[in-house]
Design a protein around this motif. Structure first.
Motif, PDB file in Angstrom:
ATOM      1  N   LEU A 142      28.665  33.330  70.878  1.00 32.59           N
ATOM      2  CA  LEU A 142      28.319  33.150  69.473  1.00 32.59           C
ATOM      3  C   LEU A 142      29.590  32.892  68.684  1.00 32.59           C
ATOM      4  CD1 LEU A 142      26.205  35.464  70.572  1.00 32.59           C
ATOM      5  CD2 LEU A 142      25.690  35.647  68.173  1.00 32.59           C
ATOM      6  N   VAL A 143      29.505  31.997  67.707  1.00 30.88           N
ATOM      7  CA  VAL A 143      30.595  31.764  66.768  1.00 30.88           C
ATOM      8  C   VAL A 143      30.027  31.983  65.379  1.00 30.88           C
ATOM      9  CG1 VAL A 143      32.207  30.075  65.814  1.00 30.88           C
ATOM     10  CG2 VAL A 143      31.751  30.112  68.274  1.00 30.88           C
ATOM     11  N   MET A 144      30.678  32.852  64.607  1.00 31.51           N
ATOM     12  CA  MET A 144      30.221  33.146  63.249  1.00 31.51           C
ATOM     13  C   MET A 144      31.425  33.365  62.351  1.00 31.51           C
ATOM     14  SD  MET A 144      28.930  37.157  63.472  1.00 31.51           S
ATOM     15  CE  MET A 144      27.650  36.870  64.656  1.00 31.51           C
ATOM     16  N   GLY A 145      31.162  33.475  61.051  1.00 31.21           N
ATOM     17  CA  GLY A 145      32.204  33.752  60.078  1.00 31.21           C
ATOM     18  C   GLY A 145      32.205  35.225  59.688  1.00 31.21           C
ATOM     19  N   THR A 146      33.135  35.590  58.822  1.00 30.19           N
ATOM     20  CA  THR A 146      33.265  36.991  58.427  1.00 30.19           C
ATOM     21  C   THR A 146      32.074  37.475  57.613  1.00 30.19           C
ATOM     22  OG1 THR A 146      34.594  36.336  56.513  1.00 30.19           O
ATOM     23  CG2 THR A 146      35.772  37.019  58.487  1.00 30.19           C
ATOM     24  N   GLY A 147      31.481  36.608  56.798  1.00 29.91           N
ATOM     25  CA  GLY A 147      30.304  37.017  56.031  1.00 29.91           C
ATOM     26  C   GLY A 147      29.162  37.422  56.938  1.00 29.91           C
ATOM     27  N   SER A 148      28.918  36.615  57.975  1.00 33.41           N
ATOM     28  CA  SER A 148      27.861  36.942  58.931  1.00 33.41           C
ATOM     29  C   SER A 148      28.198  38.211  59.695  1.00 33.41           C
ATOM     30  CB  SER A 148      27.638  35.790  59.915  1.00 33.41           C
ATOM     31  OG  SER A 148      27.157  34.654  59.238  1.00 33.41           O
ATOM     32  N   LEU A 149      29.470  38.347  60.087  1.00 36.33           N
ATOM     33  CA  LEU A 149      29.880  39.551  60.809  1.00 36.33           C
ATOM     34  C   LEU A 149      29.629  40.797  59.969  1.00 36.33           C
ATOM     35  CD1 LEU A 149      31.207  41.088  63.142  1.00 36.33           C
ATOM     36  CD2 LEU A 149      33.415  40.636  62.035  1.00 36.33           C
ATOM     37  N   LYS A 150      30.045  40.777  58.718  1.00 39.04           N
ATOM     38  CA  LYS A 150      29.853  41.943  57.854  1.00 39.04           C
ATOM     39  C   LYS A 150      28.370  42.273  57.687  1.00 39.04           C
ATOM     40  CE  LYS A 150      34.201  41.349  55.386  1.00 39.04           C
ATOM     41  NZ  LYS A 150      34.843  40.947  54.124  1.00 39.04           N
TER      42      LYS A 150
ATOM     43  N   ASP B 115      39.903  45.944  62.016  1.00 34.87           N
ATOM     44  CA  ASP B 115      38.876  46.130  60.991  1.00 34.87           C
ATOM     45  C   ASP B 115      37.517  46.501  61.586  1.00 34.87           C
ATOM     46  OD1 ASP B 115      40.577  45.372  58.783  1.00 34.87           O
ATOM     47  OD2 ASP B 115      40.397  43.296  59.489  1.00 34.87           O
ATOM     48  N   LEU B 116      37.437  46.572  62.907  1.00 37.74           N
ATOM     49  CA  LEU B 116      36.167  46.822  63.593  1.00 37.74           C
ATOM     50  C   LEU B 116      36.045  48.280  64.010  1.00 37.74           C
ATOM     51  CD1 LEU B 116      36.145  43.767  66.011  1.00 37.74           C
ATOM     52  CD2 LEU B 116      34.772  44.039  63.933  1.00 37.74           C
ATOM     53  N   PRO B 117      34.806  48.745  64.162  1.00 37.65           N
ATOM     54  CA  PRO B 117      34.619  50.057  64.787  1.00 37.65           C
ATOM     55  C   PRO B 117      35.157  50.003  66.220  1.00 37.65           C
ATOM     56  CG  PRO B 117      32.563  49.243  63.828  1.00 37.65           C
ATOM     57  CD  PRO B 117      33.547  48.127  63.755  1.00 37.65           C
ATOM     58  N   ASP B 118      35.656  51.114  66.711  1.00 37.16           N
ATOM     59  CA  ASP B 118      36.270  51.168  68.046  1.00 37.16           C
ATOM     60  C   ASP B 118      35.386  50.578  69.134  1.00 37.16           C
ATOM     61  OD1 ASP B 118      38.570  52.317  67.033  1.00 37.16           O
ATOM     62  OD2 ASP B 118      37.959  54.372  67.521  1.00 37.16           O
ATOM     63  N   HIS B 119      34.085  50.875  69.102  1.00 39.37           N
ATOM     64  CA  HIS B 119      33.197  50.444  70.190  1.00 39.37           C
ATOM     65  C   HIS B 119      32.964  48.933  70.216  1.00 39.37           C
ATOM     66  CE1 HIS B 119      30.291  50.730  66.879  1.00 39.37           C
ATOM     67  NE2 HIS B 119      29.478  49.983  67.618  1.00 39.37           N
ATOM     68  N   LEU B 120      33.405  48.209  69.182  1.00 37.43           N
ATOM     69  CA  LEU B 120      33.210  46.760  69.153  1.00 37.43           C
ATOM     70  C   LEU B 120      34.502  45.970  69.354  1.00 37.43           C
ATOM     71  CD1 LEU B 120      30.649  46.383  66.234  1.00 37.43           C
ATOM     72  CD2 LEU B 120      30.217  46.276  68.697  1.00 37.43           C
ATOM     73  N   ARG B 121      35.613  46.649  69.464  1.00 35.08           N
ATOM     74  CA  ARG B 121      36.906  45.947  69.533  1.00 35.08           C
ATOM     75  C   ARG B 121      37.076  45.095  70.780  1.00 35.08           C
ATOM     76  NH1 ARG B 121      41.049  50.251  66.698  1.00 35.08           N
ATOM     77  NH2 ARG B 121      40.082  50.015  64.642  1.00 35.08           N
TER      78      ARG B 121
ATOM     79  N   GLY C 201      23.773  48.418  61.707  1.00 34.20           N
ATOM     80  CA  GLY C 201      23.901  49.677  62.448  1.00 34.20           C
ATOM     81  C   GLY C 201      24.202  49.414  63.899  1.00 34.20           C
ATOM     82  N   GLU C 202      23.193  49.130  64.685  1.00 36.07           N
ATOM     83  CA  GLU C 202      23.368  48.852  66.110  1.00 36.07           C
ATOM     84  C   GLU C 202      23.787  47.403  66.316  1.00 36.07           C
ATOM     85  OE1 GLU C 202      20.541  48.713  70.055  1.00 36.07           O
ATOM     86  OE2 GLU C 202      20.154  50.265  68.549  1.00 36.07           O
ATOM     87  N   TRP C 203      24.790  47.169  67.175  1.00 39.49           N
ATOM     88  CA  TRP C 203      25.256  45.813  67.467  1.00 39.49           C
ATOM     89  C   TRP C 203      24.180  45.092  68.279  1.00 39.49           C
ATOM     90  CZ3 TRP C 203      28.420  42.650  65.399  1.00 39.49           C
ATOM     91  CH2 TRP C 203      28.862  41.516  66.087  1.00 39.49           C
TER      92      TRP C 203
END
Length: 190
Positions: free
Chosen positions: A59-67, A92-98, A73-75
């Motif tokens: 997937l490719v997305m921008g920061t607005g979509s990411l936020k 800037d990410l939660p640890d579990h998503l880095r 809540g759940e990825w």
């Protein structure tokens, strides 16, 4: 302006879009909120998202979509995600998503080559500005747009200024009891 789509001299990944859009052409409110989608009585309707996700590599997305997605809540993704950003980093990410999300400052052209080198063939392009930039670059092969029966009046548009016509072929139109309509298009090659 001439667009080149899936040119034979440049074998590259193929870009695919799957998005919901209000009847007046918005994919989100100005604050990136998707609350209007929760108002839709679409329970039990299969718009093909799981099949689509199974078919893509990244997937490719921008920061607005990411936020927005981080606010769920759940990825929701099991596939690799690349976020185009000039300002955010993995810090800037939660640890579990880095380790599940990476950031890139590359242009669409540079990123497309990088994705090709990494063996990613089918790319899910998501988010209004990102979809617009990848369409302009000629990297979107097909789009599935679900029209949602609501008028938002304002927000983030799925399509912006193109600088020229981009012709599409309608592959299918599927209405649903909720009033939503799935429109499948392929982008015509020049």
């Amino acid at each position: 302006m001439t667009y080149k789509f899936n040119c034979e001299e440049e074998p590259m990944p193929t870009g695919h879009v799957m998005m919901a859009m209000s009847l007046d052409g918005f994919v989100a409110r100005k604050d990136h909120s998707l609350d209007w989608l929760n108002k839709q009585p679409a329970s039990g309707e299969d718009h093909g998202f799981n099949v689509f996700m199974d078919s893509i590599d990244v997937l490719v997305m921008g920061t607005g979509s990411l936020k927005t997605v981080l606010g769920f809540g759940e990825w929701p993704y099991s596939k690799p995600v690349v976020v185009l950003s000039q300002s955010m980093t993995t810090e800037d990410l939660p640890d579990h998503l880095r380790t599940r999300i990476e950031f890139s400052t590359e242009t669409p052209q540079e990123l497309w080559k990088t994705l090709d080198q990494r063996g990613f063939n089918r790319v899910y392009v998501d988010g209004g500005a990102v979809v617009q930039s990848f369409i302009k670059a000629g990297y979107v092969q097909d789009m599935k747009i679900t029209i949602v029966p609501i008028l938002l009046g304002d927000g983030i548009r799925i399509f912006g200024q193109n600088g020229g016509d981009i012709d599409l072929d309608l592959i299918s139109a599927t209405p649903f009891p909720s009033g939503m309509v799935d429109l499948d298009y392929s982008v015509k090659n020049e």
